[in-house]
Design a protein around this motif. Structure first.
Motif, PDB file in Angstrom:
ATOM      1  N   LYS A   1       0.936  -1.232  -0.021  1.00 21.76           N
ATOM      2  CA  LYS A   1       0.096   0.068   0.083  1.00 21.76           C
ATOM      3  C   LYS A   1       0.788   1.393  -0.169  1.00 21.76           C
ATOM      4  N   GLN A   2       1.915   1.177   0.715  1.00 22.33           N
ATOM      5  CA  GLN A   2       2.872   2.311   0.826  1.00 22.33           C
ATOM      6  C   GLN A   2       3.606   2.376  -0.331  1.00 22.33           C
TER       7      GLN A   2
ATOM      8  N   GLN B   1       2.315   1.766  -3.416  1.00 28.56           N
ATOM      9  CA  GLN B   1       1.249   2.154  -4.230  1.00 28.56           C
ATOM     10  C   GLN B   1       0.916   3.573  -4.212  1.00 28.56           C
ATOM     11  N   LYS B   2       1.034   4.211  -3.060  1.00 30.39           N
ATOM     12  CA  LYS B   2       0.971   5.499  -2.682  1.00 30.39           C
ATOM     13  C   LYS B   2       1.880   6.299  -3.032  1.00 30.39           C
TER      14      LYS B   2
ATOM     15  N   GLU C   1      -2.735   4.632  -5.375  1.00 28.88           N
ATOM     16  CA  GLU C   1      -3.463   4.145  -4.262  1.00 28.88           C
ATOM     17  C   GLU C   1      -4.656   3.739  -4.674  1.00 28.88           C
TER      18      GLU C   1
END
Lengths: 276, 92
Positions: free
Chosen positions: A101-102, A104-105, A110
């Motif tokens: 997730k980090q 992708q952000k 995201e």
């Protein structure tokens, strides 16, 4: 020789004719107003299905009282050890998930998704066509093509028909449905063919080293698992191998699923719902 | 169309069971009823109900598949009925 009464024969002919006319009129009505009859049947089905499930659960709970204590104790021990192993794996996965997730952000991907929780009204083997019927429809913003996955994030299928309060989902494992997947440690690209009941098959050249237990994933940013390889079949002289895998979710026991409502800012307006 | 009490009761029962039992049990029940009752045309309605519930449109592109199968069953039932001893005994 069998003698058939003329009156009875005439009566039968009249019956067939009346039946045919009724069926023709109903089918014509269904073609003109496609969502009316299925909606009616789903309205009738809802209390019957919930009542049936409650009855079955009640019987199962009552039967549970009479189950042997020794058997329960043994079962409990096995489950406790399995749970400990699963928790270990889950902790590692959670760490990876937060990393993903980090990442992708950081790269501007995201995953902002809108998900609707749906109760499964009808599942296979009730359905002859390997479909699910969900208790969410246009009113909740569901549209044709929306992706459906289990509450544990296993891809299940796509919405094919939407009614006012219900929707139909064609499973990825429906016979004849092809899905792009990645298989094995090397993430080999392949097309999985649904064969029904949560089972899939892939034909691959034998040079790809696929083993029993390999994970098959649904391509995408999150790489959702779609199944694990159950068997490999080939003859020594064959060039291809037949890989069979099953969805980790028991489709017959599904109670709830998630419908991804993506790429739309807001749910269908009241006017759109009325027109369905 | 001959609709006696047994026909209606059997059809009503299958109508309810179609919501909670697997499709093949429903098909077997319909075949049994088609062989047991003289004019079980109401089975077409049950077939139609199955198609409406589960939608056959995307299943090989054949619409009303279950209804069609039931029609075939109803067509062939009288032809094989007199060959079955239990069907003759139950001929309502």
């Amino acid at each position: 020789m069998r003698i058939i009464d003329k009156n009875s024969r005439r009566g039968n002919k009249r019956g067939v004719l009346t039946g045919t006319i009724i069926v023709f009129v109903v089918i014509l009505f269904h073609i003109l107003v496609p969502s009316f009859i299925p909606n009616f049947f789903y309205q009738v089905a809802t209390p019957i299905v919930w009542g049936w499930h409650s009855g079955v659960n009640l019987i199962a709970d009552t039967a549970f009282i009479f189950t042997s204590k020794t058997r329960l104790f043994n079962e409990n021990e096995i489950l406790v050890s399995e749970l400990a192993k699963a928790n270990e794996k889950l902790t590692a996965l959670d760490a990876l998930q937060s990393d993903l997730k980090q990442l992708q952000k950081i790269y501007g991907r995201e995953n902002i998704e809108s998900v609707v929780l749906a109760a499964v009204l009808l599942t296979p083997p009730l359905s002859p066509y390997d479909t699910l019927v969900l208790d969410v429809g246009a009113r909740e913003g569901v549209e044709v093509g929306d992706f459906v996955r289990s509450t544990s994030d296993v891809p299940l299928g796509r919405v094919t028909e939407v009614f006012r309060d219900f929707s139909r989902v064609e499973l990825l494992s429906s016979p004849g449905v092809e899905t792009a997947v990645r298989i094995g440690e090397d993430h080999v690209q392949a097309r999985a063919l649904g064969v029904g009941g949560g089972e899939f098959q892939i034909l691959l050249p034998r040079e790809f080293a696929i083993a029993k237990g390999d994970i098959v994933i649904f391509p995408g940013l999150t790489s959702l698992p779609i199944g694990t390889v159950e068997s490999l079949e080939y003859q020594e002289t064959d060039f291809l191998q037949l890989v069979s895998f099953m969805s980790p979710v028991n489709i017959r026991a599904l109670s709830y699923v998630l419908v991804e409502i993506q790429s739309r800012e807001e749910a269908a307006t009241d006017n759109e719902i009325e027109s369905i | 169309m001959k609709l006696n009490l047994f026909n209606i009761l059997a059809a009503a029962l299958i109508f309810v069971l179609a919501f909670v039992l697997p499709w093949w049990i429903i098909l077997l029940l319909l075949i049994t009823c088609a062989l047991s009752f003289r004019s079980f045309y109401i089975a077409i309605f049950i077939g139609f109900q199955m198609d409406m519930l589960y939608g056959s449109g995307h299943f090989g592109g054949v619409p009303f598949l279950f209804t069609f199968i039931v029609c075939v069953v109803l067509f062939f039932a009288p032809l094989i009925k007199h060959r079955l001893s239990f069907a003759e005994r139950l001929d309502f």
